[in-house]
Design an enzyme around this catalytic site. Structure first.
Site, PDB file in Angstrom:
ATOM      1  N   GLN A 140      47.789  41.681  39.092  1.00 51.80           N
ATOM      2  CA  GLN A 140      48.796  41.690  40.157  1.00 51.80           C
ATOM      3  C   GLN A 140      48.318  40.879  41.365  1.00 51.80           C
ATOM      4  O   GLN A 140      48.930  39.895  41.744  1.00 51.80           O
ATOM      5  CB  GLN A 140      49.133  43.121  40.586  1.00 51.80           C
ATOM      6  CG  GLN A 140      50.075  43.168  41.794  1.00 51.80           C
ATOM      7  CD  GLN A 140      50.499  44.589  42.169  1.00 51.80           C
ATOM      8  OE1 GLN A 140      50.726  45.423  41.300  1.00 51.80           O
ATOM      9  NE2 GLN A 140      50.606  44.860  43.462  1.00 51.80           N
ATOM     10  N   THR A 141      47.202  41.296  41.957  1.00 53.29           N
ATOM     11  CA  THR A 141      46.707  40.668  43.183  1.00 53.29           C
ATOM     12  C   THR A 141      46.452  39.168  42.998  1.00 53.29           C
ATOM     13  O   THR A 141      45.972  38.738  41.960  1.00 53.29           O
ATOM     14  CB  THR A 141      45.388  41.347  43.607  1.00 53.29           C
ATOM     15  OG1 THR A 141      45.655  42.736  43.758  1.00 53.29           O
ATOM     16  CG2 THR A 141      44.862  40.779  44.909  1.00 53.29           C
ATOM     17  N   SER A 147      49.331  43.451  48.413  1.00 56.21           N
ATOM     18  CA  SER A 147      50.339  44.481  48.182  1.00 56.21           C
ATOM     19  C   SER A 147      51.781  43.966  48.274  1.00 56.21           C
ATOM     20  O   SER A 147      52.695  44.619  47.786  1.00 56.21           O
ATOM     21  CB  SER A 147      50.121  45.625  49.169  1.00 56.21           C
ATOM     22  OG  SER A 147      49.510  45.169  50.353  1.00 56.21           O
ATOM     23  N   GLY A 180      39.959  42.969  37.343  1.00 51.68           N
ATOM     24  CA  GLY A 180      38.868  43.520  36.540  1.00 51.68           C
ATOM     25  C   GLY A 180      39.119  43.298  35.063  1.00 51.68           C
ATOM     26  O   GLY A 180      40.192  43.604  34.561  1.00 51.68           O
ATOM     27  N   GLU A 433      44.116  50.426  46.332  1.00 54.14           N
ATOM     28  CA  GLU A 433      45.159  51.453  46.100  1.00 54.14           C
ATOM     29  C   GLU A 433      45.837  51.840  47.407  1.00 54.14           C
ATOM     30  O   GLU A 433      46.121  53.011  47.648  1.00 54.14           O
ATOM     31  CB  GLU A 433      44.578  52.697  45.414  1.00 54.14           C
ATOM     32  CG  GLU A 433      43.971  52.476  44.048  1.00 54.14           C
ATOM     33  CD  GLU A 433      44.958  51.892  43.042  1.00 54.14           C
ATOM     34  OE1 GLU A 433      46.177  52.032  43.246  1.00 54.14           O
ATOM     35  OE2 GLU A 433      44.497  51.265  42.072  1.00 54.14           O
TER      36      GLU A 433
END
Lengths: 688, 688
Positions: A140-141, A147, A180, A433
Site C-alpha cells: 500500500q504505502t 495513509s 515487508g 497503523e
C-alpha cells in the site's frame, strides 16, 4: 564479591515474595492451560537452531535478511507441520522475537484476498498460498504517500484489447515503499493502485500482482524491486522491507479483487454496495498491538527488576531491607526509592496492559459477532476505542522500554541487555497503523458526537462515555471537587474513577465548546486541525480512564466467586493486584496531574496526599517486585538478556557474552598492520 | 507530483523567512569568525575519504571497529598536521560524528597524566603520547562497579622486592569494562586501582599500565583484553569499548602517578595535601555536553523541519498558507498545528541550549581562573549547576531527537533520516558522566545549603539562588500569585522569571522542610534517599530556570549596543529571537504546569491563557521555521540525512540511498536456492 553473589541475591529476593507466582501467572494469561500452551510453543521455537539469537548483535543488514529468509521458511514449515491457530502463531512470533519477511503472507496477503476476493479468486489463490507455492506481501504505502489512499500514485489502467491491467508507477515517488517481504522473499503482492478506465479515476483498489518468476525468482522485467535499506536502531533488521516500481506491468483483469467493486470484460465498473467494512481489520491490528505492549513492557521490566536486584552500588547505610543477607555489601540498586518510583509504576502499567489487551480483544470479537449478524452499532465506538488505546499504549510501551533500559545505568547501554532490540521492535508502532498523534482524532470525533447525544438524548450515551452526563449541568460540574478527605481515600476505586471521569468530561466539553465556537466541523473543515492538540489530550485521557477502569474490573473479577475460574486469583495475589491497581491509577493521575488540578478539582492538599500515596504504594511493593516480574513467565530464550536472565547471574553472563564477540577471535585487531603500526612507528620506537 | 516539487517547496519556504539567516548563524556561534572556522574544519573532514559516511548503515560491529581504527589514525595525523586547538578538535569530532577508539587518548589519557603526574612523569609520557608513539585510554569502570571508586576491585599491590606494582583483577567482576580504546587500539591505559602496601588499603589511585607490546601489538601474557560487544541501538559502533583483566601484571613503581599521593622506594605512602580538585574536569565534561546537546537537537530539528516542509499529505482544505504556490497539492505536513506545536518548541529549546552552553562554558573558565589564584568559592555552585544542567539538557536532547524522528512518521523509521544514529550517540549521555537521576542530588544538596544561608545570612546567597529569599516570609510567599492579568502579560520576561523563581523557591523550601522533619542529612544519612524524587524535581526546576534566564539575557544582549559585537544581532533577528525566548519559557512552564498550579500560584484562567499564548507563539513561527533551522548552519555532510539535506530533495535522495543498499547488488537474493526454492516447490509448481 564472590562469583555467585548475583545468584544469591536473586534467590534471596524470591524468598520474600508474598504470593504464589504461579497463581499470578495463571491470572495474567487467564488460566493454566494458556500458560502451558504458551510455554509449549516457546519451547518449540527455542529448540529450532535457526531461531537461535546468539549472534543477533553483530549481524549486518545483509546477513540479517538472509537469516530472516531462513527463519521464514522454517516458520512456514512449522505452520504446516503443526496446524497452528492464530493464538499459537502469535506466540510463535513472540518467541521468535523479530519480524520476518514471511509474516505479511499470513498477516495480510491471505486475509486481504480472503476478505476482498470473490469465491473464485479465493479458490485460485488461497490454497497455493497456504501451501507456500506462492508467497505474498501487501503493498500500500508509497514513497510519496502513506495513509492518504486517494492520492496513491500507482495506477492500474484497464487495457480492453487484451483484458488486462497495466500497473504503472509514473515517477519514483509512486514506488511502493516499506513493503515487508517485498525486498527479497515474495513472489506476489496485493497492490493498492488507483483504478483507471478510459481515463476516469475510480480510486484505490486491490490487485494481485506477480512480482518474481516462479522458475528462478527473478523479478519480471516490468517490475523493479529492491530493499529500502536499514531501519532506525537496527530495528526490523531481518525484514526485507522493499520497494517496487512498475513499468507498464501487465496482469490479467481477473487479478483485481472483485468481491466489492467489479470491472467487467467490457470495462464497466460496478460500485460496491457499501464501504467501510474494512474497519474491522484495523480494529484487530490495533487490539493486537495493545496485547503486544503488555508483553513488551513486561519483558523490559523483568530484565530491569532482575538486574537491579543483583546490581549493588555504594555502601549506603540506607539499606532498605533489614532482612538483607549481606548488610556489609553495597546496597542493591533496587532498594533506592528513586529507582523504585521509576520502575514499579511501569510494572503496574504492564499488568494494566494485560487487562486492557484482553478487554480490547473481547470487544473486537463481540463486534465481529454483531457485524456478522448485520448489526454495526458498536463499530464507531470500538473503532475509536482501539484507536485511542493503540495510541496511548504504544506510546507508554516504547517510552517504558527505553526508561527500563536507562534504569540499568551504564550497562544498560550494552546490546546484551536485550532491551535495545526490544525498543527497536516496538518504536515503529508509534508511527505505523495510524500515527499516534493523528490517530487521536478518531476518539475525539467520536466523543464530540457523544457530547451532542448527551445534550439531546442522554439515555443513548454509550457506557464508556457516560461520564459526559456529569458535565451537562455546567455550574454544578464546575463546582465539583474531589472527595478525598484523608490520604487513604485515594485507595478507593470509585474515587479514582470519579477523578478520571471528571477530567474526561471537562476536556470533552471544552473541546466541543471550542469546536462550536470556531464553527469547525470534524468531518472536513477549515479549522478542525486547530483543535488537534486538544484531540490528543482528550483521547489519551479517555484511554487512561478505560485502562484504569478495566484493571479495577479485572482485580474485582479476580476475587469474585461468580467469575470464570480462569480470571480468579488466590487472596494473596489479589492483595498485591489491588496495590498494583491503586498504583496504576494514582500514578497515572500524578503523571497527568495538571489536568486534574488546573480547574480546581484537586486541592493543593490533595495533590500532596496523592504524591505521598504513590510513594507509599511503591514502597509497599519492594518485596514483591521480583515475584511480579517472574509472574510474567518470560523464558530466558525470549528475554535474550545477559542482565535479566532468570538465575540472576548477570555479571557472569555479560562476561561470557563479551567473549563470544567475533572481534575477540583475534589476538591482534584487524587493521593493526595497515593503520596502527605505521602511526606508532612514525616518529620512531618508544622505549619503555 | 513532479520530481522537483520537494525542492520547489523548500526553496519557496525560504523566500518567506523574515530575517537574515547568516546574521542569525553569526549570533548562534558568536561571530562570523567562529562560523567560518567551523565550516573550514567541517570541510577539512568532509574531503577525507576515510570519513565518508555512505556505508555506515550496514557496517557490522566488526567492520565498524576496523573503520574506527582507520579513522582514528587519520585523525591523529590531522591533529599533527594542523596543530588544532581544543575548539577545532571539538568541531572535527562533531564533523566526524562518531566516537572513535582514539578519542580518549587526547580526552583522558593525556589530561590525566598531565594533571596527576609529576614533572618527571609528564616528561616521560606526554611527548611520546603527543607523537602517538604510544596510544592510551582511561580505565576506571569495572564490570561490577561504576561510580563508586572506593569499591573498585582492581588492586595495585606494592612488591617491595622488585620495586614494582602488581596489578590484579581478583575475579572477572573486577575486569575493567566499557573502556573506549581498550578493545583494539591502545598500547597503554591509565588505570584506577586500589593501592595496597603490606596489606593496607590506601584507596583508588592511578597507574600508567602498558597493555600491548609495542613490537607486535599483542597483549602482554598477564593482560586479558577484548571488546565488550555491540551497544544499544548500534550506538558507539566504531568504538572498541573493551575489557581488561589483569593477572599479577607487573609495572614499575614509577608508573603510579605521584603528583599528589606518593609511594617511596621503601613503600612509604604519603597523602596528598588536599583532595577534590578533580571536580574541575567533571565540570568541564558536563559543560561540553550542554553545548553538544545544542548541536544535536539543532541537527534533529533541522532534518525534521526540512522534511516536513516538503512532505505533503492529505488534501486538507485547512492549508495554513495562503501564499502556498500550489494550493491544489496536498498540505505540507509542517502546516498542521499539531506538528508545529510538537516541533517548534524544540527549535526554541535548541536555541536556548546554544545560550546555556555558552554561559556554562564561561562559568567553567571563570572558575578555573579563580581556582588558579587559589579562590575556590565558586566551585560548589558551578559544580552543582553543571550537574543540574547536564542532567536536564541531556534528557531533553535525547528525548527531543527521538521526538523529531517520530514527527517524520513512517519514513522516520528509516536509517537514512540520520536521526537514529544521532539518538544512539546521544542517549548514553543520560547515564554516563553521572546518571541523570543520581546527578540531581548535587544541585539539591547545594540548594539545601543555600536555604540555610538564606535563613541565617540572606546577603550571602549567591545570585542564582537569590529566589530563595522570596520564601523566607512563608505566609506572604504562600499568598503570592502570578501577576498575569491579560494574555499578553505572559510575554514579559520578568513575569516568566517570577514564575520560575516562585516554583524553585517553593520546591527548595519544601525539600528543606521535609529533610529537616525527617532528620535527614544530605551528606550521609539513613533517610536521604527518601528525598531523591524531590531532589530530581528541584534540580530540573533550577536548570529550567537558569536556561530561561540565560536565553532571555542572550536575547537582551543581542540588541544591546554596549554588548560585544559577536553577541549582537540585527533587529529582524532579534524580533524572532524574542518569540523563541517567549516560546521556550512558556512552553517549559506548560510542560511542567502542575508545579506552577498545585500551590495556587496560577489560576485556571491563567492556565488557559498560557496555553493559548503557546499556541499563538508557535503559529507565529510558521514562516520562519525553515530559516531558524538553516541558521544552525549544519552542512549536508554532517547531517548525513536523505530527508533533511539542504536542497530538500528528500524523496530522490531516499530513492537513491536505497539503490546503494548492498542487498540490491543481486537480482535474486542470497538464500533463494537454499531456502526459498525448496519451500515454493515442496507441493509442486503453482501454475499462474
Amino acid at each position: 564479591m564472590a562469583e555467585s553473589q548475583n545468584k544469591k541475591d536473586l534467590a534471596h529476593a524470591r524468598t520474600k515474595v508474598s504470593f504464589n507466582v504461579k497463581d499470578m501467572t495463571n491470572f495474567l494469561y487467564q488460566g493454566a492451560a494458556n500458560v502451558d500452551q504458551r510455554r509449549y510453543i516457546m519451547d518449540l521455537v527455542a529448540k529450532e537452531p535457526i531461531f537461535n539469537k546468539d549472534d543477533w548483535g553483530w549481524l549486518s543488514h545483509t546477513d540479517a535478511v538472509k537469516r530472516g529468509i531462513a527463519m521464514s521458511t522454517r516458520l512456514a514449515e512449522l505452520m504446516m507441520e503443526h496446524d497452528l491457530n492464530d493464538l499459537d502463531f502469535a506466540t510463535m512470533m513472540e518467541a521468535i522475537d523479530d519480524t520476518l519477511p514471511i509474516v505479511l503472507h499470513n498477516g495480510a496477503f491471505i486475509p486481504v484476498i480472503t476478505a476482498q476476493g470473490t469465491e473464485e479468486q479465493i479458490e485460485k489463490w488461497i490454497p497455493p498460498a497456504q501451501k507456500f507455492q506462492i508467497i505474498g506481501c501487501y503493498a500500500q504505502t508509497e514513497l510519496g504517500h502513506g495513509s492518504n489512499l486517494s492520492c496513491l500514485e500507482t495506477t492500474a489502467t484497464f487495457i480492453k484489447e487484451t483484458d488486462e491491467w497495466e500497473i504503472n508507477s509514473t515517477t519514483f515517488t509512486a514506488a511502493k515503499w516499506w513493503i515487508g517481504g517485498l525486498g527479497a522473499l515474495c513472489t506476489h503482492a496485493v497492490v493498492q493502485a488507483r483504478l483507471f478506465i478510459d481515463g476516469k479515476d475510480y480510486g484505490a483498489h486491490v490487485f494481485v500482482v506477480p512480482l518474481r518468476s516462479l522458475d528462478d525468482h527473478k523479478p519480471f522485467p516490468t517490475v523493479q524491486v529492491g530493499d529500502i535499506g536499514p531501519k532506525a536502531y537496527n530495528g526490523f533488521n531481518k525484514m526485507d522491507n522493499g520497494f517496487a516500481r512498475f513499468t507498464k506491468h501487465r496482469i490479467p483483469r481477473e487479478n483485481m479483487l472483485m468481491r466489492f467493486s467489479k470491472v467487467s470484460r467490457d470495462g464497466v465498473f460496478t460500485k460496491p454496495p457499501h464501504a467501510k467494512l474494512s474497519y474491522g481489520s484495523m480494529v484487530l491490528l490495533r487490539s493486537v498491538l495493545i496485547k503486544q505492549m503488555a508483553l513488551y513492557l513486561s519483558r523490559a521490566t523483568t530484565v530491569t527488576t532482575r538486574y537491579l536486584t543483583v546490581r549493588r552500588q555504594f555502601n549506603n547505610p540506607t539499606t532498605r531491607n533489614d532482612a538483607d543477607l549481606n548488610p556489609g555489601l553495597e546496597t542493591q540498586v533496587i532498594n533506592y526509592p528513586m529507582v523504585q518510583n521509576r520502575l514499579f509504576p511501569m510494572i503496574a502499567q504492564a499488568y494494566a496492559l494485560f487487562a486492557a489487551g484482553s478487554v480490547m480483544m473481547e470487544m473486537y470479537i463481540n463486534l465481529m459477532t454483531s457485524i456478522s449478524t448485520g448489526n454495526i452499532d458498536a463499530l464507531a465506538e470500538v473503532h475509536a476505542m482501539s484507536s485511542a488505546l493503540k495510541s496511548y499504549c504504544t506510546t507508554i510501551g516504547a517510552a517504558g522500554t527505553e526508561e527500563s533500559r536507562k534504569l540499568m545505568g551504564g550497562h544498560g547501554f550494552s546490546y546484551f541487555t536485550g532491551l535495545a532490540h526490544l525498543f527497536a521492535s516496538i518504536v515503529p508502532s508509534n508511527t505505523y497503523e495510524g500515527d499516534n498523534y493523528v490517530l487521536t482524532q478518531q476518539m475525539a470525533r467520536y466523543l464530540l458526537k457523544e457530547v451532542k447525544t448527551a445534550r439531546t438524548s442522554p439515555e443513548k450515551v454509550t457506557p464508556y462515555s457516560r461520564y459526559l452526563l456529569l458535565a451537562l449541568n455546567k455550574p454544578a460540574f464546575e463546582r465539583t471537587t474531589c472527595a478525598v478527605a484523608r490520604p487513604e481515600d485515594w485507595l478507593k476505586p470509585e474515587i479514582q474513577l470519579a477523578a478520571f471521569e471528571h477530567r474526561c468530561a471537562r476536556l470533552a466539553f471544552e473541546l466541543s465548546d471550542a469546536v462550536d465556537a470556531a464553527g469547525a466541523d470534524p468531518a472536513n473543515s477549515k479549522t478542525w486541525s486547530d483543535h488537534n492538540i486538544e484531540c490528543y489530550r482528550i483521547s489519551h485521557a479517555h484511554a487512561q480512564y478505560t485502562m484504569v477502569l478495566w484493571f479495577i474490573k479485572a482485580v474485582k473479577d479476580a476475587q469474585d466467586p461468580a467469575a470464570d475460574e480462569e480470571r480468579r486469583a488466590e487472596p494473596a495475589s489479589v492483595k498485591v493486584l489491588e496495590i498494583l491497581s491503586n498504583l496504576h491509577a494514582l500514578h497515572t493521575i500524578q503523571t497527568n496531574l495538571v489536568d486534574f488540578v488546573e480547574d480546581g478539582y484537586l486541592s493543593p492538599a490533595q495533590c500532596l496526599s496523592l504524591r505521598a500515596q504513590v510513594k507509599a504504594l511503591v514502597a509497599s511493593l519492594a518485596d514483591d517486585a521480583i515475584g511480579l516480574v517472574d509472574a510474567f513467565d518470560h523464558p530466558d530464550f525470549l528475554l535474550n538478556s545477559a542482565l535479566g536472565a532468570s538465575d540472576g547471574d548477570a555479571y557472569k553472563r555479560l562476561w561470557e557474552k563479551a567473549q563470544t564477540e567475533p572481534l575477540n577471535k583475534r589476538e591482534v585487531c584487524d587493521g593493526y598492520e595497515e593503520y596502527i603500526r605505521p602511526l606508532l612507528k612514525k616518529h620512531g620506537d618508544f622505549k619503555m
